[in-house]
Design an enzyme around this catalytic site. Structure first.
Site, PDB file in Angstrom:
ATOM      1  N   GLN A   1       0.833  -1.230   0.011  1.00  0.00           N
ATOM      2  CA  GLN A   1       0.052  -0.098   0.010  1.00  0.00           C
ATOM      3  C   GLN A   1       0.801   1.107  -0.123  1.00  0.00           C
ATOM      4  OE1 GLN A   1      -3.592   0.070   0.188  1.00  0.00           O
ATOM      5  NE2 GLN A   1      -3.277   2.095  -0.599  1.00  0.00           N
ATOM      6  N   PHE A   2       1.349   1.582  -1.251  1.00  0.00           N
ATOM      7  CA  PHE A   2       2.312   2.723  -1.175  1.00  0.00           C
ATOM      8  C   PHE A   2       1.593   3.920  -0.965  1.00  0.00           C
ATOM      9  CE2 PHE A   2       0.440   3.998  -5.481  1.00  0.00           C
ATOM     10  CZ  PHE A   2       1.027   5.204  -5.312  1.00  0.00           C
ATOM     11  N   THR A   3       0.186   4.233  -0.771  1.00  0.00           N
ATOM     12  CA  THR A   3      -0.286   5.324  -0.708  1.00  0.00           C
ATOM     13  C   THR A   3      -0.276   5.747   1.034  1.00  0.00           C
ATOM     14  OG1 THR A   3      -2.529   4.416  -0.448  1.00  0.00           O
ATOM     15  CG2 THR A   3      -1.907   5.239  -2.582  1.00  0.00           C
TER      16      THR A   3
END
Length: 145
Positions: free
Chosen positions: A78-80
């Protein structure tokens, strides 16, 4: 590194209309890798997540870990989580690690969790995913390394 964990009754992740990961009672972990993260940070947070006492004991107190309850873990990249929303109205992802490094540390996190004997399922790094969950509590924590 940021790991957002949710205690769940069940969770699954779907890619291209196919369920690729599914767990029962346990933890859904969203993992974001940032620039400057190290293998030591990954190891520390993997140990912390499996050891964190967020499950109910016989007195209805959060006093048991994932290890204690023989729970499962669904791990989703989940890079966000690394997005910075302090300025303006569009998140900045300058703090996110390069995808090659992020994937390497994401895979290490999965291996480190599995090394504790935890049944693990995963999403697909870099893919568009649909995550389905039933949060138990709700109980949600953000861990940072």
């Amino acid at each position: 590194m940021k790991v957002l964990i949710q205690r769940v009754k069940h969770a699954s992740v779907t890619v291209d209309d196919e369920i690729i990961g599914k767990i029962g009672h346990g933890i859904l972990a969203f993992v974001g890798i940032e620039k400057g993260d190290t293998e030591e940070v990954v190891e520390k947070l993997a140990k912390k997540v499996v050891s964190l006492r967020i499950f109910q004991d016989e007195n209805d107190k959060m006093n048991k870990s994932l290890l204690d309850v023989s729970g499962e873990m669904l791990i989703v990249s989940q890079f966000t989580l690394c997005g910075d929303c302090k300025k303006g109205t569009r998140p900045s992802f300058d703090k996110s690690a390069h995808p090659d490094i992020a994937n390497e540390y994401y895979e290490k996190f999965i291996k480190d969790v599995a090394a504790f004997g935890i049944k693990t399922q995963t999403g697909k790094f870099g893919a568009m995913m649909e995550v389905n969950l039933l949060n138990d509590g709700p109980v949600t924590f953000l861990l940072e390394g």
